[in-house]
Design an enzyme around this catalytic site. Structure first.
Site, PDB file in Angstrom:
ATOM      1  N   ASN A   8      -7.985  26.815   5.812  1.00  0.00           N
ATOM      2  CA  ASN A   8      -8.186  26.334   4.438  1.00  0.00           C
ATOM      3  C   ASN A   8      -9.080  25.093   4.516  1.00  0.00           C
ATOM      4  O   ASN A   8      -8.615  24.019   4.862  1.00  0.00           O
ATOM      5  CB  ASN A   8      -6.828  25.998   3.807  1.00  0.00           C
ATOM      6  CG  ASN A   8      -6.974  25.344   2.442  1.00  0.00           C
ATOM      7  OD1 ASN A   8      -8.046  25.378   1.840  1.00  0.00           O
ATOM      8  ND2 ASN A   8      -5.881  24.754   1.946  1.00  0.00           N
ATOM      9  N   LYS A  10     -10.454  23.519   2.147  1.00  0.00           N
ATOM     10  CA  LYS A  10     -10.354  22.636   0.973  1.00  0.00           C
ATOM     11  C   LYS A  10     -11.771  22.323   0.453  1.00  0.00           C
ATOM     12  O   LYS A  10     -12.621  23.214   0.505  1.00  0.00           O
ATOM     13  CB  LYS A  10      -9.552  21.381   1.326  1.00  0.00           C
ATOM     14  CG  LYS A  10      -8.223  21.760   2.000  1.00  0.00           C
ATOM     15  CD  LYS A  10      -7.225  20.657   2.079  1.00  0.00           C
ATOM     16  CE  LYS A  10      -5.976  21.173   2.786  1.00  0.00           C
ATOM     17  NZ  LYS A  10      -4.864  20.231   2.732  1.00  0.00           N
ATOM     18  N   HIS A 103      -1.311  26.539  -3.985  1.00  0.00           N
ATOM     19  CA  HIS A 103      -1.357  25.429  -3.026  1.00  0.00           C
ATOM     20  C   HIS A 103      -0.836  24.155  -3.705  1.00  0.00           C
ATOM     21  O   HIS A 103      -1.110  23.916  -4.886  1.00  0.00           O
ATOM     22  CB  HIS A 103      -2.781  25.228  -2.511  1.00  0.00           C
ATOM     23  CG  HIS A 103      -2.844  24.308  -1.342  1.00  0.00           C
ATOM     24  ND1 HIS A 103      -2.784  22.942  -1.491  1.00  0.00           N
ATOM     25  CD2 HIS A 103      -2.899  24.550  -0.009  1.00  0.00           C
ATOM     26  CE1 HIS A 103      -2.826  22.386  -0.281  1.00  0.00           C
ATOM     27  NE2 HIS A 103      -2.893  23.333   0.634  1.00  0.00           N
ATOM     28  N   GLU A 105      -1.815  21.200  -3.636  1.00  0.00           N
ATOM     29  CA  GLU A 105      -2.850  20.338  -4.240  1.00  0.00           C
ATOM     30  C   GLU A 105      -3.248  20.867  -5.614  1.00  0.00           C
ATOM     31  O   GLU A 105      -3.567  20.087  -6.517  1.00  0.00           O
ATOM     32  CB  GLU A 105      -4.065  20.228  -3.293  1.00  0.00           C
ATOM     33  CG  GLU A 105      -3.729  19.364  -2.081  1.00  0.00           C
ATOM     34  CD  GLU A 105      -4.496  19.685  -0.809  1.00  0.00           C
ATOM     35  OE1 GLU A 105      -5.521  20.386  -0.879  1.00  0.00           O
ATOM     36  OE2 GLU A 105      -4.044  19.245   0.267  1.00  0.00           O
TER      37      GLU A 105
HETATM   38  P1  PGA Z   1      -3.297  20.277   6.839  1.00  0.00           P
HETATM   39  O1  PGA Z   1      -3.347  21.122   5.457  1.00  0.00           O
HETATM   40  O2  PGA Z   1      -3.328  21.277   7.958  1.00  0.00           O
HETATM   41  O3  PGA Z   1      -4.539  19.432   6.791  1.00  0.00           O
HETATM   42  O4  PGA Z   1      -2.035  19.512   6.812  1.00  0.00           O
HETATM   43  C1  PGA Z   1      -2.661  22.319   5.325  1.00  0.00           C
HETATM   44  C2  PGA Z   1      -2.899  22.896   3.961  1.00  0.00           C
HETATM   45  O5  PGA Z   1      -3.007  22.134   2.989  1.00  0.00           O
HETATM   46  O6  PGA Z   1      -2.993  24.114   3.789  1.00  0.00           O
END
Ligand code: PGA
Length: 259
Positions: A8, A10, A103, A105
């Site tokens: 992911n 982002k 997700h 976020e």
């Molecule tokens: P991270 O994020 O591996 O940077 O903790 C995981 C995610 O949000 O899917």
């Protein structure tokens, strides 16, 4: 059951050129892992999915290959006056196979409720996208002993009536991502993860699907030092990797740890 490991990205990286460099390195690494696995003659190769920002999804950037593509979000309407949104049909038309929905976020910064998430899941399944459904409790909920209650609610409302829309173990995975573990370096302990993953399986069974058959992933500060233990000790059927997936070398080590 094939393990499923998802990158992911982002809202990263900032240019197509950088995206292509990372993607090409991941693809070459995956080819190497698959070749080594088939030379050993056992085991199913891990399914690898890269979820870049939607603007990098088109085939001319990444091409056909050993890695599947996925989107990080989708809107639930099929078309029309929804400025800024992207439909499931559009994602599918670009050649993407998967979409991440729910997700933390998106829940936190974009106000996505369980009801909105449910509509998105239904729309994605209707169009033939495979869904990676994210759930997980916040630090406050965790500290107040409310983890199970939160997971219960997210699954019940998020998956309401999805079985009427083509929900099956092959087009659906759940990612358990404790919000307090995402991007913090504070990954969830293997023992606690194991318990939580089996609790999630039992909840899925209750919502009308055979929970044992659905892949349940762990996500939250996954790195190559901790990734193998989630698969081999906690019983995760895969991983959702954020920050570490932008470093192709590190991501390949994570994939290797699952072999
Ligand atoms: P991270 O994020 O591996 O940077 O903790 C995981 C995610 O949000 O899917």
């Amino acid at each position: 059951m094939k393990n499923l490991i998802i990158a992911n990205w982002k809202m990263n990286p900032s240019s197509q050129a950088e995206a292509k460099v990372i993607f090409d390195a991941i693809r070459e690494g995956v080819k190497g892992i698959n070749a080594a696995a088939s030379a050993r003659g056992f085991g199913e190769p891990t399914e690898v999915v890269v979820c870049p920002p939607a603007v990098y999804l088109y085939a001319s950037v990444f091409g056909e290959g050993v890695v599947s593509m996925g989107a990080q979000n989708v809107y639930f309407e099929d078309k029309g006056a929804f400025t800024g949104e992207i439909s499931a049909e559009m994602i599918k038309d670009l050649g993407a196979e998967y979409v991440i929905i729910g997700h933390s976020e998106r829940r936190k910064y974009f106000g996505e409720t369980d009801e909105v998430i449910n509509k998105k899941i239904i729309r994605a399944l209707e169009v033939g996208l495979k869904v990676i459904f994210c759930i997980g409790e916040t630090q406050e909920e965790h500290d107040a002993g409310k983890k199970n209650e939160v997971l219960d609610r997210q699954i019940k409302l998020g998956l309401a009536s999805v079985s009427d829309f083509g929900f099956s173990a092959s087009n659906f995975a759940v990612a358990y991502e404790p919000v307090w573990a995402i991007g913090t370096g504070n990954n969830c302990g293997v023992g606690e993860t194991k318990q939580t993953l089996s609790y999630i399986k039992s909840l899925l069974t209750l919502s009308g699907v055979e929970g044992q058959e659905v892949r349940i992933l762990y996500g939250g500060s996954v790195k190559s030092e901790n990734s193998g233990a989630y698969i081999k000790e906690a019983g995760a059927n895969g991983l959702l990797v954020g920050g570490a997936s932008l470093n192709a070398e590190e991501f390949i080590k994570i994939l290797e740890s699952a072999e």
